[in-house]
Scaffold this motif. Structure first.
Motif, short mmCIF file in Angstrom:
data_model
loop_
_atom_site.label_atom_id
_atom_site.label_comp_id
_atom_site.label_asym_id
_atom_site.label_seq_id
_atom_site.Cartn_x
_atom_site.Cartn_y
_atom_site.Cartn_z
N ARG A 140 -5.73 -0.17 -0.29
CA ARG A 140 -6.80 -1.14 -0.56
C ARG A 140 -6.21 -2.53 -0.80
NH1 ARG A 140 -12.09 0.97 -2.58
NH2 ARG A 140 -12.25 1.04 -0.35
N ARG A 141 -6.78 -3.51 -0.15
CA ARG A 141 -6.32 -4.90 -0.29
C ARG A 141 -7.52 -5.85 -0.44
NH1 ARG A 141 -2.47 -2.26 -0.57
NH2 ARG A 141 -0.42 -2.48 0.38
N ASP A 142 -7.20 -7.10 -0.80
CA ASP A 142 -8.26 -8.11 -0.92
C ASP A 142 -8.88 -8.41 0.44
OD1 ASP A 142 -7.89 -8.37 -3.59
OD2 ASP A 142 -6.34 -9.90 -3.40
N LEU A 143 -10.05 -9.03 0.41
CA LEU A 143 -10.77 -9.30 1.67
C LEU A 143 -9.98 -10.20 2.62
CD1 LEU A 143 -14.46 -9.71 0.48
CD2 LEU A 143 -13.57 -7.95 1.98
N TYR A 202 -6.86 -10.53 3.06
CA TYR A 202 -5.45 -10.12 3.08
C TYR A 202 -4.72 -10.56 4.35
CZ TYR A 202 -1.44 -6.93 3.19
OH TYR A 202 -0.18 -6.40 3.27
N TYR A 203 -5.36 -10.39 5.49
CA TYR A 203 -4.70 -10.73 6.75
C TYR A 203 -4.79 -12.22 7.07
CZ TYR A 203 -4.21 -5.79 7.96
OH TYR A 203 -3.84 -4.48 7.98
N GLU A 204 -5.75 -12.89 6.45
CA GLU A 204 -5.98 -14.30 6.82
C GLU A 204 -5.36 -15.28 5.84
OE1 GLU A 204 -8.87 -12.20 6.83
OE2 GLU A 204 -8.63 -11.81 8.96
#
Lengths: 581, 168
Positions: free
Chosen positions: B31-34, B36-38
């Motif tokens: 689980r990661r923050d919304l 995360y990729y950006e």
């Protein structure tokens, strides 16, 4: 003079592709009529097909492309593709623009052509065309996220396509141009084709493009993609790898893994995308058993999956369209505001979980039968567990938190257009019809292996699964509510470390280029200076003797100059003697 | 019945296992923050857009608004042109005046030089005795010598003043 092409039937895939091109070319006013006409005409062409149908193009005397080969397996897949193309066309009427509609029809045509291809070359050509068309469908939402997702999709599919191309070329070298079963051969072509097809079949760790790209496409884009790409891959897996024992375990793992990911997920379309992977796992496990029931089970589940997953995606699309929201945490109590969507979604979610008298029950019966026949107990249990995961994440979670549970927010809902509702109702009726009358459905399968799913033990088995699976859900109801976060998948590897690696690599290459530039430029300067001015050779030499030879040196020793000159002359003479002797 | 209970048990255990696996283990690991990729992209973009003024981007304007704006622009432009023509006129007048002044100055100067030259010739022509016969007035009682240039300029000023008033 004879024509290089022979044809005794119209190719339904080419009909769809032609209509796709027409939609793209003609004005917007023709779009709706052509969108509906395309699957109708393809359906008519499909009905006229028989096992003698062919469309051969001879490139040379030895190399012929067979675009149209019909057997029972291809027939079953093309039949469902034509039906779902019609339903999707109805659903998409009020939503899509001209370009997306045209590309969607073209995409369906390429997928039908993949299934009808009778040789490896035409198979790979249509396979690659379908990848390009599907990339545009993702991109056609024209959002930032969609364009990025489509780029990643294209990269992954380019990788898969290239693997498949090399594998098929090797296959052609060994076995000829025909599509033959290569199960358990474990040579280079086996692995390359498995990777190539595995990308489209979303086999972990090559699965993450699906949950990455599908939710970013438009509502209709997700529907089209969910119905075709992965199912064509299942068809290819049945053709090439039916009976590959290793894939039983791969399929079972895939089903459980994707079900777990779906339980964690908050985005409704991403959750359904994970469930596509989970259901594909069940199909792969069945086809890998390799017996008649297994192949029929994989085909049957692919067909029923196209229908009930289609309705689920349509329902999710309707929710997204009506509310403008994707996340389960932002929804609730929509059953009162969208009753038709809620009912269709509920029936399809029960169907995907294998509820008796629905289509999923009929096809899962074949899968479980094949695993029992093959003696795969643990994979069978894993598939059952994945079924429970489906029950938890779709049947219970989405229905409770989106449609039937209490809503925390008062959500404004847009009216859903009639064609969307009609498409959902048609899909739901088909799902019920297959579930109630599975014998007719089994009769359409490749091996025509008819079983009776309505035994008391089989029905009780699924009722027990529903009861046993529902208890933990309601015990941990608070825990079951999803969080507004993302869960990383195998795409993390190419979106984080690979990204850093390429970043560092590109910087390194750039720095190396700069260094090479500098060194080469200074080298050129040095050589230019010294060739342009030969006096510098002697003038800047570290040897005093050579320095004294310089013409600019007024104090040069004439004796040493003469001795050096004579010495070099003697050496040249000796070399000349030895060489020209 | 035994099979029914068996399947209830299997499904219950598998549901519990899946929940533990997904909600505890995978939740912790995956689980990661919304964003995360950006994150990195967003940082890079904000750095790139740091110096860009969003206010400079022109908004699309309606036709009616455009017409009124065009009219206002035309008026402003006309006003500017009028102002600039007035300024030019004033400038040209000033230039003319200054040129007139310089001409009058030159004339006066030339008349003064002529007068001096005449005086000098007269003085040369007169005998030495005459000049000595006249008693010299003491320096203190002499009238102070006025600067001829200033005299001429004052004359010129008077003439220009007269010319301004319209007197001959």
């Amino acid at each position: 003079m004879t024509l290089p092409m022979t044809m005794n039937n119209i190719h339904p895939g080419i009909v769809m592709m032609a209509f796709g091109i027409l939609i793209l070319i003609l004005p917007e006013s023709f779009r709706k009529a052509l969108t509906l006409l395309a699957p109708i005409c393809a359906g008519v062409a499909f009905i006229s097909l028989n096992q003698k149908s062919n469309l051969v193009y001879a490139i040379t005397d030895n190399l012929k492309l067979d675009f149209l080969t019909v057997d029972r397996l291809a027939w079953a897949f093309v039949a469902i593709f034509c039906v779902i193309a019609m339903i999707n066309a109805i659903y998409s009427l009020p939503l899509v623009k001209k370009k997306e509609a045209g590309m969607s029809a073209f995409y369906v045509g390429t997928i039908i052509s993949v299934v009808l291809a009778g040789d490896a070359l035409s198979f790979i050509v249509f396979w690659e065309l379908s990848a390009i068309a599907s990339t545009y469908i993702i991109y056609s939402k024209h959002s930032r996220k969609a364009s990025r997702a489509s780029f990643r999709y294209l990269l992954v599919h380019a990788f898969g396509g290239n693997m498949l191309l090399v594998g098929l070329l090797l296959h052609m070298f060994h076995f000829g141009n025909e599509l033959t079963n290569i199960a358990n051969s474990y040579d280079a072509s086996f692995w390359l084709i498995l990777i190539g097809v595995g990308v489209n079949a979303a086999i972990p760790p090559l699965n993450s493009w699906l949950s990455d790209a599908y939710p970013e496409a438009s509502v209709t884009g997700t529907l089209y993609l969910g119905s075709f790409t992965t199912k064509a891959a299942i068809y290819a897996l049945i053709r090439f790898f039916a009976g590959t024992e290793m894939l039983v375990w791969v399929g079972a793992f895939m089903a459980v893994y994707a079900a777990c990911m779906a339980i964690m997920e908050n985005d409704i379309r991403r959750l359904l995308s994970f469930h596509i992977v989970s259901q594909l796992g069940m199909m792969i496990a069945a086809l890998a058993v390799g017996n008649k029931v297994g192949i029929d089970g994989a085909t049957a589940h692919a067909i029923t999956n196209i229908i009930f997953k289609g309705v689920l995606l349509m329902g999710a699309g309707a929710v997204v369209y009506a509310t403008g929201k994707n996340k389960i945490t932002e929804m609730g109590g929509l059953a009162k505001k969208m009753p038709i969507t809620a009912v269709c979604f509920l029936i399809s979610s029960l169907s995907i979980a294998g509820f008796p008298f629905l289509s999923g029950f009929a096809s899962k019966a074949l899968i479980m039968n094949s695993l029992h026949e093959g003696g795969y107990v643990i994979p069978g249990l894993l598939i059952t567990a994945a079924g429970v995961g489906t029950l938890l994440s779709i049947t219970l979670k989405i229905n409770y938190f989106v449609f039937f549970g209490k809503s925390e927010n008062d959500i404004e809902v847009k009216m859903i257009p009639l064609p969307m509702q009609v498409a959902m109702i048609i899909g739901t009726i088909m799902s019920i019809a297959i579930g109630v009358m599975p014998r007719y459905f089994y009769g359409l399968m490749p091996n025509n292996d008819i079983i009776n799913p309505f035994t008391m033990s089989h029905i009780l088995e699924y009722v027990a699964i529903f009861i046993g699976g529902s208890i933990p859900f309601f015990i941990y109801l608070k825990k079951m509510k999803p969080h507004d976060e993302i869960s990383i998948d195998f795409d993390w590897f190419y979106r984080k470390p690979l990204c850093y690696f390429t970043d560092v690599l590109s910087k390194g290459v750039y720095a190396f280029n700069l260094l090479c530039d500098r060194v080469s430029l200074s080298g050129v300067h040095y050589l230019g200076n010294h060739f342009g001015n030969p006096y510098l050779w002697t003038k800047k030499s570290s040897s005093t003797i050579i320095r004294s030879l310089s013409f600019e040196n007024e104090d040069r020793l004439i004796g040493t100059v003469i001795s050096e000159a004579v010495g070099t002359f003697v050496v040249i003479v000796i070399i000349a003697i030895f060489t020209f002797r | 019945m035994i099979e029914f209970v068996k399947y209830i048990g299997i499904s219950f255990v598998s549901a519990a296992a899946l929940l533990i696996l997904s909600k505890i283990i995978m939740n912790f690991l995956l689980r990661r923050d919304l964003g995360y990729y950006e994150e990195k992209e967003a940082a890079q973009e904000s750095e790139l857009l740091k110096d860009v003024k969003v206010g400079t981007i022109e908004k699309p304007v309606k036709k009616s608004e455009k017409k009124s704006e065009d009219k206002a622009e035309k008026k402003e432009a006309e006003k500017k042109i009028e102002k600039s023509t007035e300024k030019n006129k004033q400038k040209t007048e000033n230039k003319k005046k200054t040129s007139q002044l310089t001409q009058t100055k030159k004339k006066n100067e030339s008349s003064d030089t002529k007068a001096r030259a005449n005086k000098a010739t007269k003085a040369k022509a007169s005998p030495k005795g005459k000049s000595s016969s006249k008693p010299r007035t003491p320096r203190a009682t002499r009238k102070p010598k006025t600067n001829r240039k200033t005299q001429s300029s004052s004359k010129a000023k008077n003439t220009t003043a007269k010319s301004r008033r319209g007197e001959k």
